[in-house]
Write a protein that holds these residues in place. Structure first.
Motif, mmCIF file in Angstrom:
data_model
loop_
_atom_site.group_PDB
_atom_site.id
_atom_site.type_symbol
_atom_site.label_atom_id
_atom_site.label_comp_id
_atom_site.label_asym_id
_atom_site.label_seq_id
_atom_site.Cartn_x
_atom_site.Cartn_y
_atom_site.Cartn_z
ATOM 1 N N PRO A 74 0.771 -1.237 0.112
ATOM 2 C CA PRO A 74 0.118 0.090 0.111
ATOM 3 C C PRO A 74 0.885 1.328 0.038
ATOM 4 N N LYS A 75 0.406 2.430 -0.100
ATOM 5 C CA LYS A 75 0.967 3.769 0.033
ATOM 6 C C LYS A 75 1.830 3.899 1.354
ATOM 7 N N ASN A 76 2.842 4.604 1.236
ATOM 8 C CA ASN A 76 3.959 4.416 2.311
ATOM 9 C C ASN A 76 3.363 5.191 3.404
ATOM 10 N N ARG A 98 -11.132 1.107 -0.881
ATOM 11 C CA ARG A 98 -11.751 2.370 -0.988
ATOM 12 C C ARG A 98 -11.127 3.083 -2.098
ATOM 13 N N TRP A 99 -9.789 2.798 -2.437
ATOM 14 C CA TRP A 99 -9.101 3.673 -3.593
ATOM 15 C C TRP A 99 -9.804 3.099 -4.666
ATOM 16 N N ARG A 100 -10.298 1.842 -5.180
ATOM 17 C CA ARG A 100 -10.796 1.476 -6.484
ATOM 18 C C ARG A 100 -12.245 2.303 -6.730
ATOM 19 N N GLN A 102 -13.199 5.197 -5.315
ATOM 20 C CA GLN A 102 -12.581 6.584 -5.770
ATOM 21 C C GLN A 102 -12.201 6.861 -6.987
ATOM 22 N N ARG A 103 -11.473 5.763 -7.515
ATOM 23 C CA ARG A 103 -10.794 5.929 -8.710
ATOM 24 C C ARG A 103 -11.928 5.832 -10.023
ATOM 25 N N ALA A 104 -12.743 5.031 -9.603
ATOM 26 C CA ALA A 104 -13.842 4.773 -10.534
ATOM 27 C C ALA A 104 -14.644 5.824 -10.606
ATOM 28 N N ALA A 268 -1.475 17.700 -5.969
ATOM 29 C CA ALA A 268 -0.719 16.561 -7.334
ATOM 30 C C ALA A 268 -0.655 17.419 -8.352
ATOM 31 N N GLY A 269 -1.490 18.262 -8.698
ATOM 32 C CA GLY A 269 -1.805 18.892 -9.983
ATOM 33 C C GLY A 269 -1.042 20.111 -10.240
ATOM 34 N N HIS A 270 -0.367 20.787 -9.245
ATOM 35 C CA HIS A 270 0.357 22.261 -9.759
ATOM 36 C C HIS A 270 1.679 21.992 -9.606
ATOM 37 N N PHE A 334 10.538 9.897 -6.151
ATOM 38 C CA PHE A 334 10.531 8.460 -5.576
ATOM 39 C C PHE A 334 8.932 8.328 -5.338
ATOM 40 N N ILE A 335 8.727 7.030 -5.788
ATOM 41 C CA ILE A 335 7.069 6.683 -5.523
ATOM 42 C C ILE A 335 7.071 5.771 -4.444
ATOM 43 N N PRO A 336 6.777 6.157 -3.244
ATOM 44 C CA PRO A 336 6.868 5.483 -1.931
ATOM 45 C C PRO A 336 5.757 4.428 -1.606
ATOM 46 N N ARG A 337 6.137 3.147 -1.349
ATOM 47 C CA ARG A 337 5.058 2.181 -0.774
ATOM 48 C C ARG A 337 5.757 1.428 0.644
ATOM 49 N N VAL A 338 5.035 0.817 1.230
ATOM 50 C CA VAL A 338 5.432 0.161 2.517
ATOM 51 C C VAL A 338 5.003 -1.474 2.345
ATOM 52 N N MET A 394 8.741 6.348 -16.107
ATOM 53 C CA MET A 394 7.667 6.188 -15.110
ATOM 54 C C MET A 394 7.315 7.300 -14.208
ATOM 55 N N SER A 395 7.627 8.426 -14.900
ATOM 56 C CA SER A 395 7.419 9.680 -14.218
ATOM 57 C C SER A 395 5.853 9.878 -13.821
ATOM 58 N N PHE A 396 4.911 9.160 -14.436
ATOM 59 C CA PHE A 396 3.688 9.411 -14.132
ATOM 60 C C PHE A 396 3.224 8.164 -13.417
ATOM 61 N N PRO A 400 -2.179 0.544 -12.335
ATOM 62 C CA PRO A 400 -3.541 1.047 -11.970
ATOM 63 C C PRO A 400 -3.548 2.310 -11.556
ATOM 64 N N ARG A 401 -2.452 2.802 -10.615
ATOM 65 C CA ARG A 401 -2.630 3.998 -10.041
ATOM 66 C C ARG A 401 -1.783 5.016 -10.659
ATOM 67 N N VAL A 402 -1.410 4.609 -12.049
ATOM 68 C CA VAL A 402 -0.855 5.821 -12.908
ATOM 69 C C VAL A 402 -1.620 7.019 -12.632
ATOM 70 N N CYS A 403 -0.843 8.219 -12.763
ATOM 71 C CA CYS A 403 -1.447 9.523 -12.546
ATOM 72 C C CYS A 403 -2.408 9.695 -13.335
ATOM 73 N N ILE A 404 -3.690 10.138 -12.657
ATOM 74 C CA ILE A 404 -4.939 10.474 -13.261
ATOM 75 C C ILE A 404 -5.164 11.688 -14.133
HETATM 76 C C1 HEM Z 1 3.653 16.555 -14.840
HETATM 77 C C2 HEM Z 1 2.670 16.627 -14.151
HETATM 78 C C3 HEM Z 1 2.519 15.444 -13.181
HETATM 79 C C4 HEM Z 1 3.305 14.414 -12.692
HETATM 80 C C5 HEM Z 1 4.708 14.094 -12.963
HETATM 81 C C6 HEM Z 1 2.612 13.413 -11.885
HETATM 82 C C7 HEM Z 1 2.991 11.977 -11.208
HETATM 83 C C8 HEM Z 1 2.177 11.327 -10.713
HETATM 84 C C9 HEM Z 1 2.635 10.119 -10.164
HETATM 85 C C10 HEM Z 1 4.091 9.610 -10.354
HETATM 86 C C11 HEM Z 1 1.635 9.532 -9.563
HETATM 87 C C12 HEM Z 1 1.507 8.127 -8.972
HETATM 88 C C13 HEM Z 1 1.934 8.009 -7.576
HETATM 89 C C14 HEM Z 1 1.851 6.703 -6.973
HETATM 90 O O1 HEM Z 1 1.364 5.845 -7.451
HETATM 91 O O2 HEM Z 1 1.983 6.721 -5.764
HETATM 92 C C15 HEM Z 1 0.573 10.354 -9.621
HETATM 93 C C16 HEM Z 1 -0.782 10.165 -9.022
HETATM 94 C C17 HEM Z 1 -1.902 11.089 -8.976
HETATM 95 N N1 HEM Z 1 -1.842 12.147 -9.747
HETATM 96 FE FE1 HEM Z 1 -0.400 12.983 -10.975
HETATM 97 N N2 HEM Z 1 1.198 13.974 -11.655
HETATM 98 C C18 HEM Z 1 1.127 15.140 -12.647
HETATM 99 C C19 HEM Z 1 0.018 16.004 -13.006
HETATM 100 C C20 HEM Z 1 -0.976 15.661 -12.226
HETATM 101 C C21 HEM Z 1 -2.251 16.644 -12.429
HETATM 102 C C22 HEM Z 1 -2.393 17.750 -13.359
HETATM 103 C C23 HEM Z 1 -3.224 16.125 -11.575
HETATM 104 C C24 HEM Z 1 -4.659 16.497 -11.387
HETATM 105 C C25 HEM Z 1 -5.187 17.845 -11.706
HETATM 106 C C26 HEM Z 1 -2.778 14.808 -10.887
HETATM 107 C C27 HEM Z 1 -3.440 14.170 -10.144
HETATM 108 C C28 HEM Z 1 -3.019 12.717 -9.478
HETATM 109 C C29 HEM Z 1 -3.762 11.794 -8.802
HETATM 110 C C30 HEM Z 1 -5.305 12.293 -8.271
HETATM 111 C C31 HEM Z 1 -3.158 10.904 -8.497
HETATM 112 C C32 HEM Z 1 -3.440 9.641 -7.537
HETATM 113 C C33 HEM Z 1 -4.162 8.524 -8.513
HETATM 114 C C34 HEM Z 1 -4.365 7.402 -8.106
HETATM 115 O O3 HEM Z 1 -3.594 6.916 -6.939
HETATM 116 O O4 HEM Z 1 -5.348 6.613 -8.531
HETATM 117 N N3 HEM Z 1 -1.399 14.879 -11.346
HETATM 118 N N4 HEM Z 1 0.841 11.493 -10.130
#
Ligand code: HEM
Length: 459
Positions: A74-76, A98-100, A102-104, A268-270, A334-338, A394-396, A400-404
């Protein structure tokens, strides 16, 4: 020769020399702590930690950990504890069922259709920021590139989530309080990392808790009128999240849950997008050849006119510059888990409570996976094969938890990059002093001070 340019990064050292460097710097920078082995081995234990920290470099193992079908990773806990006062148990920090749910519910708020609608607000934010940069060009004043990018991306988030510009008083207050929160939680507590027990209480300073209460109050004040009105009146992200329903129960998010989720979008988004844009404009200021190629593409595809979302999708070199910057400077370092239970990762036995850090920073700089990993070569991402790279970006995140917000951020960054590079030259004061550190995102250790000029075009 520009091709030999090496963007700044800490020189990899042995574990002990890395630790001494961090102690000498006194800034708790995790990048400086990463030992040389971590750049080439599939996974490495960072020694000297009570709970043990495993740094994962190999893309296949990273994918297994982040996909986590057995829910072992899970998340760290340290990250969850640090963020909980601000964002509760929301999508970024929750795990399992709970995460599933919310994500849906949240996925549709970031669909292609929503991004197309949000694009006009992104453009309006850039219009206003160009007017601001014109004033700075006129006055010749020096300013911080990282602050400038944070302001611009905060404005984009305010407009696309709430249909409010950063100039509105509430939006400005939210952003200022976020900056305060981020500065306080940003520096890693090395003591806690090395000596702390897993799942120990994370105690936040009073100032951080006060900032969280303030931010939640302000977001609540923006949500309330939208809950009272018919949310469908607007076409922004908050409307989509208010309209979201659980597929089984038909229930929407409660007011508190909405505040949690919207807080995550700000968080997460700015700063993430601001981080990558800061590094892009820094590198462009040092690489006139890349800047010229990027401008040539923008001129050929768009000319001087408005930039549409279809144009951004066609700007493949711009996208490659963005990707190459995400590779060298992944905003989430770094993307942290435990490990929730005793397990094995590759050939390592991993004890319960071990901290697992999937590491885009080292995975993207691994010489076994990338040709000339320390060089800035956008053409490596060309469709016709710019090289023999086998690495995975892997920046995003992965799985399944890839950046939304990945598609949102890619379009937003493409637009900002195309428009600002077309119009301005940024010159950096003391470029040799620039050094990246891992805070909440990958940031320069000190402000990158720049001056901006309106670009002189050949007649
Ligand atoms: C260059 C810009 C961005 C980067 C590099 C980035 C990177 C990431 C990464 C690495 C994760 C996965 C984290 C994990 O697995 O622990 C993540 C998740 C997430 N990001 Fe981004 N992000 C960016 C922009 C955004 C934007 C613009 C938004 C929303 C407005 C956003 C919202 C989220 C959310 C809500 C999650 C959680 C998703 C989940 O766990 O289902 N991110 N992001």
């Amino acid at each position: 020769m520009p091709g030999l340019y090496r963007p700044p990064a800490p020189e990899p050292r042995t574990p002990i020399r890395s630790l001494l460097r961090v102690i000498r710097q006194g800034d708790g920078d995790l990048l400086s702590l990463v030992p040389i082995d971590a750049y080439v081995k599939p996974y490495t234990y960072l020694g000297y930690s009570r709970r043990s920290i495993l740094l994962v470099n190999d893309p296949a193992i990273a994918r297994d950990i982040l996909t986590d079908p057995l829910e072992i990773f899970p998340k760290n806990d340290l990250m969850v504890g640090a963020l909980a006062p601000l964002v509760g148990d929301s999508i970024f920090v929750s795990s399992g069922e709970r995460w599933r749910r919310q994500r849906a519910m949240i996925d549709p708020a970031f669909s292609q259709l929503r991004i197309s609608t949000a694009f006009a607000s992104m453009g309006a934010a850039v219009d206003d920021y160009e007017a601001e940069l014109d004033r700075r060009a006129e006055s010749g004043a020096a300013f911080s590139l990282d602050h400038a990018m944070s302001e611009l991306t905060a404005d984009v988030i305010c407009r696309t989530i709430f249909s409010r510009s950063l100039e509105s008083e509430v939006a400005r207050e939210v952003c200022d309080s976020f900056t305060e929160f981020e500065q306080s939680v940003a520096s890693v507590d090395l003591w806690q990392l090395i000596f702390g027990k897993p799942w120990a209480d994370v105690k936040q300073p009073d100032a951080v808790l006060a900032a969280c209460t303030r931010i939640r109050g302000l977001i609540g004040a923006m949500v309330d009128p939208r809950l009272a009105d018919d949310a469908r009146q607007s076409d922004d992200i908050v409307a989509a999240v208010i309209a979201a329903r659980d597929a089984e129960t038909g229930a929407g998010f409660s007011r508190e849950e909405l505040i949690d989720q919207l807080g995550v979008f700000f968080l997460a988004g700015h700063e993430t997008t601001a981080s990558v844009l800061t590094w892009v404009f820094y590198v462009l200021s040092q690489r006139p050849d890349v800047l010229a190629a990027l401008r040539a593409e923008v001129e050929a595809v768009v000319g001087d006119g408005p930039v549409t979302i279809q144009d951004v999708k066609r700007l493949s070199y711009v996208r490659n510059v963005f990707r190459e910057t995400l590779r060298l400077y992944p905003p989430i370092t770094f993307i942290p888990r435990v490990a929730a239970e005793k397990t094995r990762i590759g050939r390592f036995n991993v004890k319960k409570g071990a901290m697992i850090m999937v590491s885009p920073w080292t995975a993207h700089r691994n010489a076994l996976l990338w040709s000339e990993p320390d060089r800035f070569r956008p053409e490596r991402f060309d469709a016709d094969g710019g090289g023999d790279d086998t690495g995975v970006l892997m920046s995003f995140g992965l799985g399944p938890r890839v950046c939304i917000g990945a598609a949102f951020a890619t379009i937003e960054s493409g637009l900002i990059l195309a428009r600002l590079a077309r119009r301005y030259d940024f010159s950096v004061e003391a470029p040799g002093r620039v050094r990246p550190v891992a805070r909440l995102t990958t940031r320069p250790a000190e402000d990158i001070v720049v001056r901006v000029r309106r670009r002189e075009r050949p007649a």
